[in-house]
Design an enzyme around this catalytic site. Sequence first.
Site, PDB file in Angstrom:
ATOM      1  N   LYS A 141     -19.072   9.663-152.873  1.00 22.13           N
ATOM      2  CA  LYS A 141     -18.271   9.647-154.101  1.00 22.13           C
ATOM      3  C   LYS A 141     -18.929  10.541-155.157  1.00 22.13           C
ATOM      4  O   LYS A 141     -18.244  11.225-155.928  1.00 22.13           O
ATOM      5  CB  LYS A 141     -18.134   8.200-154.591  1.00 22.13           C
ATOM      6  CG  LYS A 141     -17.336   8.021-155.872  1.00 22.13           C
ATOM      7  CD  LYS A 141     -16.016   7.302-155.643  1.00 22.13           C
ATOM      8  CE  LYS A 141     -15.084   7.347-156.840  1.00 22.13           C
ATOM      9  NZ  LYS A 141     -15.402   6.354-157.854  1.00 22.13           N
TER      10      LYS A 141
ATOM     11  N   ASN B 278     -19.871   4.228-161.621  1.00 20.24           N
ATOM     12  CA  ASN B 278     -19.714   5.552-161.030  1.00 20.24           C
ATOM     13  C   ASN B 278     -21.081   6.199-160.882  1.00 20.24           C
ATOM     14  O   ASN B 278     -22.026   5.835-161.572  1.00 20.24           O
ATOM     15  CB  ASN B 278     -18.882   6.448-161.961  1.00 20.24           C
ATOM     16  CG  ASN B 278     -17.409   6.340-161.662  1.00 20.24           C
ATOM     17  OD1 ASN B 278     -17.008   6.022-160.544  1.00 20.24           O
ATOM     18  ND2 ASN B 278     -16.592   6.619-162.666  1.00 20.24           N
TER      19      ASN B 278
ATOM     20  N   GLY C 123     -13.251  -2.866-169.316  1.00 22.45           N
ATOM     21  CA  GLY C 123     -12.533  -1.587-169.328  1.00 22.45           C
ATOM     22  C   GLY C 123     -11.425  -1.628-168.276  1.00 22.45           C
ATOM     23  O   GLY C 123     -11.045  -2.706-167.790  1.00 22.45           O
ATOM     24  N   ALA C 124     -10.921  -0.447-167.903  1.00 18.04           N
ATOM     25  CA  ALA C 124      -9.782  -0.395-166.974  1.00 18.04           C
ATOM     26  C   ALA C 124     -10.112  -1.059-165.636  1.00 18.04           C
ATOM     27  O   ALA C 124      -9.316  -1.842-165.096  1.00 18.04           O
ATOM     28  CB  ALA C 124      -9.361   1.051-166.764  1.00 18.04           C
TER      29      ALA C 124
ATOM     30  N   ASN D 294     -15.467  16.215-161.978  1.00 15.85           N
ATOM     31  CA  ASN D 294     -15.457  15.685-163.349  1.00 15.85           C
ATOM     32  C   ASN D 294     -15.982  16.639-164.427  1.00 15.85           C
ATOM     33  O   ASN D 294     -15.310  16.808-165.456  1.00 15.85           O
ATOM     34  CB  ASN D 294     -16.212  14.354-163.397  1.00 15.85           C
ATOM     35  CG  ASN D 294     -15.524  13.273-162.581  1.00 15.85           C
ATOM     36  OD1 ASN D 294     -14.746  13.570-161.676  1.00 15.85           O
ATOM     37  ND2 ASN D 294     -15.794  12.020-162.869  1.00 15.85           N
TER      38      ASN D 294
ATOM     39  N   GLY E 181     -17.717  -6.373-168.664  1.00 12.69           N
ATOM     40  CA  GLY E 181     -17.205  -5.024-168.910  1.00 12.69           C
ATOM     41  C   GLY E 181     -15.698  -5.015-168.744  1.00 12.69           C
ATOM     42  O   GLY E 181     -15.197  -4.960-167.620  1.00 12.69           O
TER      43      GLY E 181
ATOM     44  N   GLY F 170     -12.519  -3.317-164.867  1.00  9.39           N
ATOM     45  CA  GLY F 170     -12.715  -4.762-165.028  1.00  9.39           C
ATOM     46  C   GLY F 170     -11.381  -5.475-165.167  1.00  9.39           C
ATOM     47  O   GLY F 170     -11.154  -6.541-164.592  1.00  9.39           O
TER      48      GLY F 170
ATOM     49  N   ALA G  75      -7.416   3.183-161.799  1.00 12.62           N
ATOM     50  CA  ALA G  75      -6.950   2.360-162.929  1.00 12.62           C
ATOM     51  C   ALA G  75      -7.230   3.118-164.211  1.00 12.62           C
ATOM     52  O   ALA G  75      -8.257   3.799-164.327  1.00 12.62           O
ATOM     53  CB  ALA G  75      -7.670   1.020-162.950  1.00 12.62           C
TER      54      ALA G  75
ATOM     55  N   ASN H  14     -17.344  13.412-157.632  1.00  9.97           N
ATOM     56  CA  ASN H  14     -17.418  13.327-159.092  1.00  9.97           C
ATOM     57  C   ASN H  14     -18.218  14.505-159.670  1.00  9.97           C
ATOM     58  O   ASN H  14     -17.853  15.044-160.720  1.00  9.97           O
ATOM     59  CB  ASN H  14     -18.035  11.989-159.537  1.00  9.97           C
ATOM     60  CG  ASN H  14     -17.097  10.820-159.293  1.00  9.97           C
ATOM     61  OD1 ASN H  14     -17.501   9.788-158.819  1.00  9.97           O
ATOM     62  ND2 ASN H  14     -15.817  10.975-159.589  1.00  9.97           N
TER      63      ASN H  14
HETATM   64  O1  KPL Z   1     -13.111   9.536-159.418  1.00  6.42           O
HETATM   65  C1  KPL Z   1     -12.574  10.369-160.103  1.00  6.42           C
HETATM   66  C2  KPL Z   1     -12.793  10.272-161.570  1.00  6.42           C
HETATM   67  O2  KPL Z   1     -11.941  10.669-162.335  1.00  6.42           O
HETATM   68  O3  KPL Z   1     -13.867   9.768-161.964  1.00  6.42           O
HETATM   69  C3  KPL Z   1     -11.757  11.476-159.469  1.00  6.42           C
HETATM   70  C4  KPL Z   1     -11.883  11.404-157.975  1.00  6.42           C
HETATM   71  C5  KPL Z   1     -12.235  12.799-159.956  1.00  6.42           C
HETATM   72  C6  KPL Z   1     -10.281  11.301-159.725  1.00  6.42           C
HETATM   73  O4  KPL Z   1      -9.895  11.595-161.000  1.00  6.42           O
END
Ligand code: KPL
Length: 298
Positions: free
Chosen positions: A179, A96, A8-9, A187, A6, A11, A122, A183
Amino acid sequence: MIAILGAGAMGRLWAASLPADETAVIARPGQSPDTPLSYTFLALDGSERTVTVPWLAPSQVPELVLVTTKAGDTLTALEAITDTLPPTVPIVLFQNGLGSQQQVAERWPERPVLAASTTEGANRPSPGRVVHAGAGATWLGPMTESANAIILAECAATLASSGLTVHPESDILGRLWQKLVINAGINPFTALLDCPNGDILHAELFQNHIDGLCQEIANLMEAEGQPKQAPSALRERIETIARNTARNTSSMRSDIQNGRATEIDYINGFLVRLGQSKGIATPVNQMLAERVQQLSPN
Ligand code: KPL
């Protein structure tokens, strides 16, 4: 050799930080690029350098696999490599949200599977450029029994050779929940309002739903055996992070802006599915998940 699945940023951040001669990227199935992966890396101190990472050769057996795919791509990406990956090679998941880590652990219970939760920032403003946007830390912990204390310590030491901060964590699920709260509370609002993190705080959508959202998450965490949390404490944490990252574009907003699939199914969508399995109502999570799904090409 540390293999990265992977590119992406996240990795590419690890590929740029780990010792150059010990890292390789795993090509997508059916692809055998003839030039190494190359990109410009902007470090925290503002310096820029070109990073060149070879592709893992079919004959090479990695000592560790870092999986930095999107949550929704993880199972398929791993299925493509596990036939040739010895069963003792640790797999470290960087996804995530929650749900994809459990899917992998259930699919390969005998393998040493670990999950990581990171606060390293990142991003990839253009295909050939990766920015280390914020210093953070990474916690690493076991998802299967064979990811024992020795393997955990070895993996943490290998990752720490990057110079990034890495901590072994026996309760990685607890970390991932912490976390997830952030999110789930930031998000989807940034994606729906198309705004940076800090701007959600005064928006009506956030004001109207944040208490309901935090109540749902508190109920679910309690049902899952996580330490009891007051909804007001969850709200406080979400708002603090939104203020501390006020000018950031969240990963979900960035996915929408770039026409990519989001990780909503593993954030608010995960909470909805958990609620269904536990008989706990999650109308706010459901509304947010459905509205984000309508925006994204999932
Ligand atoms: O982890 C984040 C994400 O953008 O997925 C936060 C904590 C919201 C920071 O932008």
